[in-house]
Write an enzyme that holds these catalytic residues in place. Structure first.
Site, PDB file in Angstrom:
ATOM      1  N   PHE A  10       0.817  -1.222   0.000  1.00  0.00           N
ATOM      2  CA  PHE A  10       0.000   0.000   0.000  1.00  0.00           C
ATOM      3  C   PHE A  10       0.856   1.281   0.000  1.00  0.00           C
ATOM      4  O   PHE A  10       0.824   2.080  -0.953  1.00  0.00           O
ATOM      5  CB  PHE A  10      -0.932  -0.070   1.220  1.00  0.00           C
ATOM      6  N   ALA A  80       9.143  -2.729   3.664  1.00  0.00           N
ATOM      7  CA  ALA A  80       8.748  -4.150   3.682  1.00  0.00           C
ATOM      8  C   ALA A  80       8.458  -4.618   5.093  1.00  0.00           C
ATOM      9  O   ALA A  80       9.274  -4.449   5.996  1.00  0.00           O
ATOM     10  CB  ALA A  80       9.852  -5.006   3.066  1.00  0.00           C
ATOM     11  N   ALA A  81       7.289  -5.192   5.275  1.00  0.00           N
ATOM     12  CA  ALA A  81       6.897  -5.709   6.596  1.00  0.00           C
ATOM     13  C   ALA A  81       5.614  -6.507   6.448  1.00  0.00           C
ATOM     14  O   ALA A  81       4.876  -6.358   5.466  1.00  0.00           O
ATOM     15  CB  ALA A  81       6.661  -4.560   7.568  1.00  0.00           C
ATOM     16  N   THR A 132       5.949   2.670  12.872  1.00  0.00           N
ATOM     17  CA  THR A 132       4.545   2.929  13.197  1.00  0.00           C
ATOM     18  C   THR A 132       4.396   3.549  14.579  1.00  0.00           C
ATOM     19  O   THR A 132       5.248   3.354  15.452  1.00  0.00           O
ATOM     20  CB  THR A 132       3.764   1.595  13.137  1.00  0.00           C
ATOM     21  N   ASP A 133       3.276   4.228  14.782  1.00  0.00           N
ATOM     22  CA  ASP A 133       2.979   4.762  16.127  1.00  0.00           C
ATOM     23  C   ASP A 133       2.620   3.645  17.115  1.00  0.00           C
ATOM     24  O   ASP A 133       2.647   3.843  18.332  1.00  0.00           O
ATOM     25  CB  ASP A 133       1.841   5.796  16.074  1.00  0.00           C
ATOM     26  N   GLU A 134       2.298   2.442  16.585  1.00  0.00           N
ATOM     27  CA  GLU A 134       1.845   1.360  17.478  1.00  0.00           C
ATOM     28  C   GLU A 134       2.943   0.897  18.429  1.00  0.00           C
ATOM     29  O   GLU A 134       2.646   0.258  19.440  1.00  0.00           O
ATOM     30  CB  GLU A 134       1.321   0.177  16.661  1.00  0.00           C
ATOM     31  N   TYR A 158       2.446  -7.733  16.129  1.00  0.00           N
ATOM     32  CA  TYR A 158       2.864  -6.815  15.056  1.00  0.00           C
ATOM     33  C   TYR A 158       3.705  -5.674  15.618  1.00  0.00           C
ATOM     34  O   TYR A 158       4.839  -5.434  15.178  1.00  0.00           O
ATOM     35  CB  TYR A 158       1.642  -6.248  14.316  1.00  0.00           C
ATOM     36  N   LYS A 162       7.683  -4.685  15.121  1.00  0.00           N
ATOM     37  CA  LYS A 162       8.134  -3.394  14.576  1.00  0.00           C
ATOM     38  C   LYS A 162       9.058  -2.702  15.582  1.00  0.00           C
ATOM     39  O   LYS A 162      10.065  -2.097  15.203  1.00  0.00           O
ATOM     40  CB  LYS A 162       6.940  -2.487  14.245  1.00  0.00           C
ATOM     41  N   ASN A 188      -2.516   5.195   8.024  1.00  0.00           N
ATOM     42  CA  ASN A 188      -2.662   5.746   6.676  1.00  0.00           C
ATOM     43  C   ASN A 188      -3.960   5.272   6.031  1.00  0.00           C
ATOM     44  O   ASN A 188      -4.465   4.199   6.377  1.00  0.00           O
ATOM     45  CB  ASN A 188      -1.533   5.231   5.780  1.00  0.00           C
ATOM     46  N   ARG A 290     -11.090  -7.191  18.912  1.00  0.00           N
ATOM     47  CA  ARG A 290      -9.725  -7.686  18.658  1.00  0.00           C
ATOM     48  C   ARG A 290      -9.064  -7.981  19.999  1.00  0.00           C
ATOM     49  O   ARG A 290      -9.220  -7.190  20.950  1.00  0.00           O
ATOM     50  CB  ARG A 290      -8.982  -6.575  17.919  1.00  0.00           C
TER      51      ARG A 290
HETATM   52  P1  NAD Z   1       1.436  -3.672   3.224  1.00  0.00           P
HETATM   53  O1  NAD Z   1       1.178  -4.894   4.017  1.00  0.00           O
HETATM   54  O2  NAD Z   1       0.378  -3.091   2.372  1.00  0.00           O
HETATM   55  O3  NAD Z   1       2.693  -3.926   2.261  1.00  0.00           O
HETATM   56  C1  NAD Z   1       3.850  -4.586   2.684  1.00  0.00           C
HETATM   57  C2  NAD Z   1       4.673  -4.948   1.451  1.00  0.00           C
HETATM   58  O4  NAD Z   1       5.886  -5.571   1.899  1.00  0.00           O
HETATM   59  C3  NAD Z   1       3.980  -5.928   0.521  1.00  0.00           C
HETATM   60  O5  NAD Z   1       4.139  -5.516  -0.820  1.00  0.00           O
HETATM   61  C4  NAD Z   1       4.707  -7.239   0.763  1.00  0.00           C
HETATM   62  O6  NAD Z   1       4.740  -8.100  -0.359  1.00  0.00           O
HETATM   63  C5  NAD Z   1       6.097  -6.746   1.127  1.00  0.00           C
HETATM   64  N1  NAD Z   1       6.850  -7.701   1.949  1.00  0.00           N
HETATM   65  C6  NAD Z   1       6.415  -8.380   3.036  1.00  0.00           C
HETATM   66  N2  NAD Z   1       7.403  -9.146   3.517  1.00  0.00           N
HETATM   67  C7  NAD Z   1       8.484  -8.941   2.736  1.00  0.00           C
HETATM   68  C8  NAD Z   1       9.812  -9.428   2.743  1.00  0.00           C
HETATM   69  N3  NAD Z   1      10.224 -10.311   3.640  1.00  0.00           N
HETATM   70  N4  NAD Z   1      10.682  -8.981   1.792  1.00  0.00           N
HETATM   71  C9  NAD Z   1      10.270  -8.089   0.851  1.00  0.00           C
HETATM   72  N5  NAD Z   1       9.019  -7.611   0.783  1.00  0.00           N
HETATM   73  C10 NAD Z   1       8.139  -8.012   1.726  1.00  0.00           C
HETATM   74  O7  NAD Z   1       1.986  -2.606   4.266  1.00  0.00           O
HETATM   75  P2  NAD Z   1       1.817  -1.011   4.280  1.00  0.00           P
HETATM   76  O8  NAD Z   1       0.546  -0.668   4.943  1.00  0.00           O
HETATM   77  O9  NAD Z   1       2.125  -0.483   2.934  1.00  0.00           O
HETATM   78  O10 NAD Z   1       2.985  -0.634   5.302  1.00  0.00           O
HETATM   79  C11 NAD Z   1       4.304  -0.376   4.825  1.00  0.00           C
HETATM   80  C12 NAD Z   1       5.192  -0.073   6.023  1.00  0.00           C
HETATM   81  O11 NAD Z   1       4.696   1.063   6.716  1.00  0.00           O
HETATM   82  C13 NAD Z   1       5.262  -1.205   7.048  1.00  0.00           C
HETATM   83  O12 NAD Z   1       6.577  -1.272   7.518  1.00  0.00           O
HETATM   84  C14 NAD Z   1       4.309  -0.749   8.147  1.00  0.00           C
HETATM   85  O13 NAD Z   1       4.718  -1.265   9.397  1.00  0.00           O
HETATM   86  C15 NAD Z   1       4.486   0.755   8.086  1.00  0.00           C
HETATM   87  N6  NAD Z   1       3.332   1.553   8.519  1.00  0.00           N
HETATM   88  C16 NAD Z   1       2.091   1.323   7.992  1.00  0.00           C
HETATM   89  C17 NAD Z   1       1.029   2.147   8.358  1.00  0.00           C
HETATM   90  C18 NAD Z   1      -0.363   1.945   7.794  1.00  0.00           C
HETATM   91  O14 NAD Z   1      -1.287   2.585   8.270  1.00  0.00           O
HETATM   92  N7  NAD Z   1      -0.550   1.107   6.790  1.00  0.00           N
HETATM   93  C19 NAD Z   1       1.239   3.187   9.274  1.00  0.00           C
HETATM   94  C20 NAD Z   1       2.513   3.367   9.811  1.00  0.00           C
HETATM   95  C21 NAD Z   1       3.553   2.559   9.398  1.00  0.00           C
HETATM   96  O1  DAU Z   2      -1.224   3.007  13.583  1.00  0.00           O
HETATM   97  C1  DAU Z   2      -0.502   2.587  12.460  1.00  0.00           C
HETATM   98  C2  DAU Z   2      -0.942   1.201  12.081  1.00  0.00           C
HETATM   99  O2  DAU Z   2      -2.221   1.317  11.490  1.00  0.00           O
HETATM  100  C3  DAU Z   2       0.022   0.490  11.146  1.00  0.00           C
HETATM  101  O3  DAU Z   2       1.253   0.314  11.787  1.00  0.00           O
HETATM  102  C4  DAU Z   2      -0.540  -0.856  10.695  1.00  0.00           C
HETATM  103  O4  DAU Z   2       0.318  -1.454   9.742  1.00  0.00           O
HETATM  104  C5  DAU Z   2      -1.897  -0.618  10.077  1.00  0.00           C
HETATM  105  O5  DAU Z   2      -2.478  -1.848   9.702  1.00  0.00           O
HETATM  106  C6  DAU Z   2      -2.811   0.125  11.040  1.00  0.00           C
HETATM  107  O6  DAU Z   2      -3.127  -0.719  12.188  1.00  0.00           O
HETATM  108  P1  DAU Z   2      -4.612  -0.734  12.838  1.00  0.00           P
HETATM  109  O7  DAU Z   2      -4.770  -1.990  13.578  1.00  0.00           O
HETATM  110  O8  DAU Z   2      -4.877   0.545  13.540  1.00  0.00           O
HETATM  111  O9  DAU Z   2      -5.460  -0.714  11.458  1.00  0.00           O
HETATM  112  P2  DAU Z   2      -6.768  -1.523  11.011  1.00  0.00           P
HETATM  113  O10 DAU Z   2      -7.225  -0.894   9.742  1.00  0.00           O
HETATM  114  O11 DAU Z   2      -6.566  -2.991  11.038  1.00  0.00           O
HETATM  115  O12 DAU Z   2      -7.801  -1.162  12.155  1.00  0.00           O
HETATM  116  C7  DAU Z   2      -8.140   0.176  12.448  1.00  0.00           C
HETATM  117  C8  DAU Z   2      -9.117   0.159  13.600  1.00  0.00           C
HETATM  118  O13 DAU Z   2     -10.349  -0.404  13.137  1.00  0.00           O
HETATM  119  C9  DAU Z   2      -8.660  -0.698  14.756  1.00  0.00           C
HETATM  120  O14 DAU Z   2      -9.062  -0.072  15.976  1.00  0.00           O
HETATM  121  C10 DAU Z   2      -9.416  -2.013  14.573  1.00  0.00           C
HETATM  122  C11 DAU Z   2     -10.707  -1.563  13.908  1.00  0.00           C
HETATM  123  N1  DAU Z   2     -11.314  -2.542  12.970  1.00  0.00           N
HETATM  124  C12 DAU Z   2     -10.535  -3.085  11.997  1.00  0.00           C
HETATM  125  C13 DAU Z   2     -11.066  -4.011  11.126  1.00  0.00           C
HETATM  126  C14 DAU Z   2     -10.181  -4.626  10.052  1.00  0.00           C
HETATM  127  C15 DAU Z   2     -12.657  -2.869  13.073  1.00  0.00           C
HETATM  128  O15 DAU Z   2     -13.373  -2.339  13.958  1.00  0.00           O
HETATM  129  N2  DAU Z   2     -13.171  -3.768  12.202  1.00  0.00           N
HETATM  130  C16 DAU Z   2     -12.435  -4.374  11.242  1.00  0.00           C
HETATM  131  O16 DAU Z   2     -12.971  -5.224  10.495  1.00  0.00           O
END
Ligand code: NAD
Ligand code: DAU
Length: 354
Positions: A10, A80-81, A132-134, A158, A162, A188, A290
């Site tokens: 993403f 990557a994660a 991440t903030d988590e 998770y 991280k 995001n 959860r």
């Molecule tokens: P995502 O799960 O959408 O994408 C992860 C990508 O990493 C995928 O394309 C997957 O194929 C690749 N990948 C997984 N394992 C791998 C490996 N061993 N080697 C190479 N590639 C690998 O994740 P995202 O939401 O795009 O998050 C990207 C980064 O940002 C992560 O490190 C996540 O912890 C961090 N992050 C995400 C959010 C969020 O809200 N999504 C917020 C803060 C930080």
């Molecule tokens: O805070 C940053 C993090 O945000 C990133 O590090 C993670 O990679 C990213 O996945 C995201 O984690 P969350 O657990 O916050 O995101 P998620 O979209 O899974 O869930 C957001 C909130 O919504 C959380 O409180 C759980 C809730 N939820 C989620 C799902 C999938 C629901 O209530 N129902 C659902 O079906």
């Protein structure tokens, strides 16, 4: 050139697309293509010679050194994660493997490459770790937002994985002098978001006439940032961040989950009304919470604004409207990511939730 890892996911895909819109500097995009990696998100770069895709695991101690030797990057951005909290609850092992062992192996490969650069190249090199903030744990309702000095208190497999990777990155700076930067960002949302996460899941389920599963009471708070703003923050940190420092990235945009889902429903009611003209909110269902669910995250993003002049460009209102519209316009992308593996996951995560 630069390396981006996880660039078929993403945020990484959004980053690669935005980078090549703003720069001519090529990107080597390294991705293992797990269930979350999707080359369709990069289809507009297919004919672009500035984008080189390498199918590899960040933990591969043969391929990654070969890629480094071949392309000689000046910077690496590590996205990557394994990223989904619910999956980390069901199967934590993949998270340890990629987020901890994979990051460690990547750091070792990068350290070997970096240590052979000349002094100027060494000083100019950057390794930016996207976190991440988590890692900071959960806040009570009136606690101040997380600053960069907040104690690490990860609560899920998770976030613990991280946190471990953040510590490894920090140690490579302190011990070996590797020029690292770490960003800790809030939730995001935006285009190319895999529909296992809250916002895209709600859009996709709503349009399919399925239930909108809200965990627990829906009052958990997240701090939402439009993905393109996260990408601009990372570009700014690569450009001007001080090595060894961490930067919190967020949108000053805390919202309870139930409000997010109501907003998504209201936009869909306006842009793609149901045939029966009832609101999509009719599809909301409260389900079992959860395990270990963090109650609240909030990012204090003053440091990156003060020191690097970065601020988000989107408000939540503008960002969420663009996002819902993107999903309406990209139904084919959505259909193609809903493979058998996706359906298996939905069954695993939701079947047992009453
Ligand atoms: P995502 O799960 O959408 O994408 C992860 C990508 O990493 C995928 O394309 C997957 O194929 C690749 N990948 C997984 N394992 C791998 C490996 N061993 N080697 C190479 N590639 C690998 O994740 P995202 O939401 O795009 O998050 C990207 C980064 O940002 C992560 O490190 C996540 O912890 C961090 N992050 C995400 C959010 C969020 O809200 N999504 C917020 C803060 C930080
Ligand atoms: O805070 C940053 C993090 O945000 C990133 O590090 C993670 O990679 C990213 O996945 C995201 O984690 P969350 O657990 O916050 O995101 P998620 O979209 O899974 O869930 C957001 C909130 O919504 C959380 O409180 C759980 C809730 N939820 C989620 C799902 C999938 C629901 O209530 N129902 C659902 O079906």
């Amino acid at each position: 050139m630069i390396f981006v890892t996880g660039g078929a996911g993403f945020i990484g895909a959004n980053f690669a697309l935005d980078w090549l819109q703003e720069h001519d500097e090529p990107v080597v995009n390294i991705d293992k293509l797990t269930y979350a990696g999707n080359l369709e998100s990069l289809v507009t770069l297919q004919e672009d010679s500035r984008h080189i895709f390498a199918h590899a695991d960040i933990g591969d101690t043969v391929l990654i050194p070969e890629l480094l030797a071949k392309y000689q990057p000046r910077a690496i951005i590590n996205f990557a994660a394994e990223s989904h909290v619910d999956r980390s609850i069901h199967s934590p092992e993949d998270f340890i493997q990629t987020n901890v062992v994979g990051t460690f192996n990547l750091l070792e490969s990068v350290r070997a490459y970096w240590s052979k650069l000349d002094e100027q190249e060494k000083a100019d090199f950057r390794f930016l770790h996207v976190s991440t903030d988590e890692v900071y744990g959960s806040l009570a309702k009136d606690d101040p937002a997380f600053t960069e000095l907040h104690q690490y208190e990860p609560n899920s497999p998770y976030s613990a994985s991280k946190a471990a990777s953040d510590h490894l990155v920090r140690s490579y700076h302190h011990t070996y002098g590797l020029p690292v930067l770490t960003t800790n960002c809030s939730n995001n949302y935006g285009p190319y978001h895999f529909p296992e996460k809250l916002i895209p899941l709600m859009i996709v389920n709503a349009l399919a006439g399925k239930s909108l599963p809200i965990y627990g009471d829906g009052q958990q708070i997240r701090d939402w940032l439009y993905v393109k703003d996260h990408c601009s923050a990372i570009r700014r940190v690569i450009e001007a961040g001080i090595t060894g420092e961490t930067y919190n990235v967020g949108g000053w945009n805390e919202k309870p989950n139930i409000e997010i889902v109501h907003t998504v429903c209201a936009l869909l009611d306006e842009l793609r009304p149901r045939d029966d003209k009832k609101s999509y909110t009719e599809q909301i269902t409260f389900v079992t919470d959860r395990l270990g669910h963090d109650r609240r995250y909030a990012i204090d993003a003053r440091k990156i604004e003060r020191e690097l002049g970065w601020k988000p460009a989107e408000t939540f209102d503008t960002g969420i409207r663009k996002t819902v519209q993107w999903y309406l316009d990209n139904q084919e992308w959505v259909a193609n990511v809903q493979s058998g593996a996706y359906r298996d996951w939905v069954e695993t995560n939701y079947a047992d939730r009453s």
